[in-house]
Design an enzyme around this catalytic site. Sequence first.
Site, mmCIF file in Angstrom:
data_model
loop_
_atom_site.group_PDB
_atom_site.id
_atom_site.type_symbol
_atom_site.label_atom_id
_atom_site.label_comp_id
_atom_site.label_asym_id
_atom_site.label_seq_id
_atom_site.Cartn_x
_atom_site.Cartn_y
_atom_site.Cartn_z
ATOM 1 N N ASP A 198 0.825 -1.212 0.000
ATOM 2 C CA ASP A 198 0.000 0.000 0.000
ATOM 3 C C ASP A 198 0.859 1.263 0.000
ATOM 4 O O ASP A 198 0.511 2.260 -0.640
ATOM 5 C CB ASP A 198 -0.929 0.017 1.217
ATOM 6 C CG ASP A 198 -2.017 -1.045 1.125
ATOM 7 O OD1 ASP A 198 -2.292 -1.491 -0.012
ATOM 8 O OD2 ASP A 198 -2.570 -1.427 2.168
ATOM 9 N N CYS A 199 1.978 1.224 0.726
ATOM 10 C CA CYS A 199 2.827 2.414 0.809
ATOM 11 C C CYS A 199 3.902 2.451 -0.272
ATOM 12 O O CYS A 199 4.477 3.505 -0.562
ATOM 13 C CB CYS A 199 3.467 2.539 2.196
ATOM 14 S SG CYS A 199 4.273 1.033 2.768
ATOM 15 N N TYR A 200 4.182 1.276 -0.869
ATOM 16 C CA TYR A 200 5.125 1.188 -1.985
ATOM 17 C C TYR A 200 4.454 0.409 -3.108
ATOM 18 O O TYR A 200 4.708 -0.780 -3.305
ATOM 19 C CB TYR A 200 6.411 0.486 -1.564
ATOM 20 C CG TYR A 200 7.242 1.238 -0.546
ATOM 21 C CD1 TYR A 200 7.993 2.343 -0.932
ATOM 22 C CD2 TYR A 200 7.280 0.840 0.787
ATOM 23 C CE1 TYR A 200 8.763 3.042 -0.016
ATOM 24 C CE2 TYR A 200 8.047 1.529 1.720
ATOM 25 C CZ TYR A 200 8.795 2.634 1.308
ATOM 26 O OH TYR A 200 9.553 3.319 2.219
#
Length: 500
Positions: free
Chosen positions: A130-132
Amino acid sequence: MVKKTIHEINARIRDGSVNVVTAEEMVNIVGELGPEGASREVDVVTTGTFGAMCSSGVWFNFGHSEPPIKMQKVWMNDVEAYTGVAAVDAYMGATQLSESQGMDYGGAHVIEDLLRGKSVDVHAISHGTDCYPRKVLDTSLSLDDMNQAIMINPRNAYQKYNAATNSSKQTIHTYMGSLLPRLGNVTYSGAGVLSPLSNDPEYLTIGTGTRIFLGGAQGYIVGQGTQHASAGMFGTLMVQGDLKKMSPDYIRAANFTGYGTSLYVGMGIPIPVLDERIAQATAVRDADITTSILDYSVPSRDRPVLRKVTYEELRSGHVELEGREVATSSLSSFKRARAIASELRDWISRGDFFVSMPVERLPGNTSSHAMKETEGVSFVSDIMSVSVVTIEKDASVYKAAKIIMETAFNHLPVVSKDNVLVGIVTAWDISKAVSQNKFDLVEDIMTRKVITARGDEQVAVVARRLDQHGVSALPVVNGGNHVVGIITSDDISKLFARRH
């Protein structure tokens, strides 16, 4: 008695009154003035070394892409770097090989290419988070494009290094270079009189935090290197420096035939002469530094020591081995080591480099032990066939064909009348002879240069020999070259299958 402090020496560097000499020059100074006189006269002794240091590499930070990626795997010019850390950090090891070019190109070449201003192709993949969210990245980056390129070498500047030779009947290729058969040459590495750790063997001034010359820039000693074995005078250093400030004159990629890639690293360490004890240590000569010539034809970590030798003998161009003169050659560059010691001397004399004392000394009584192996080690004698069938060289091809038909062996070791191995004949040799209507003697069709094994050799070593020579079986011989068994690729495959 002479006593100086590091602060006094650095004050002399600032005001331009410092006296700096190379370790090579210090030998004559101590010889003329003695340790006390030399310690009064000289403030700093510089050292240098330039050789293949396989345990080297660089930490890169690439910066974040848009959208960002957490690099699960990354390749630079098709050479994989280690990525088991933060999202866009990776460590490129000098000996990592290209997946497409093999031994012709590796991590060392990536490092040198970047240092020479070239761009490298970067390919990265990720599972995506989700963050990468990004899963694939392809770009080209130069050294200037990197946030950081920090050289951190786990093991450099061996205090001394064993020399190598080869008593076997064939050339072998090693990290000590190509070794000619029958003790045809001796190779060695190290700068001898200029070697940093040989000039401070008690680590009085060399330790964690010591400022050094690394690759043409200022660097630092992180601490003891891996395999630091100071008790046996085989100390090593872990070092770091900024690749962006280094010079390709002192960082060079290299290929070793049959072994792979390595990185030549230039390093120099200044030794502040604080007292007579240090002055005496920096007067070490090539004749004072001894090492061992090992027989690298024995595929073992415990290679036979053929003799002790000094660096003076090694650098003379030849040594005596088994009653004859054998040519020697250095894998490191003494000329470049001398240039490093001289350049470091000039830096200090100009006030561009200040000496430092370590915040912690290196351990002086450590040793390096062998790997603990929890899985059983198999030897040839454990799996070879002892009911091997042989044939005499003056037997007929017809007889050889009949034996192969009646037994399970596709290989027949050929022996003399006193049972000494003289050749080998295979089912293929016999089929070829029959197709050409040749029914003469076995010695007319046999292979005379036989690759063999010994019963006390490890199976893993013999498996590589089979692969190297493209054969499927090896006669097993004893010290008198009498056939005592045979080992085949099938025997080895069955062993590995049982383990898995």
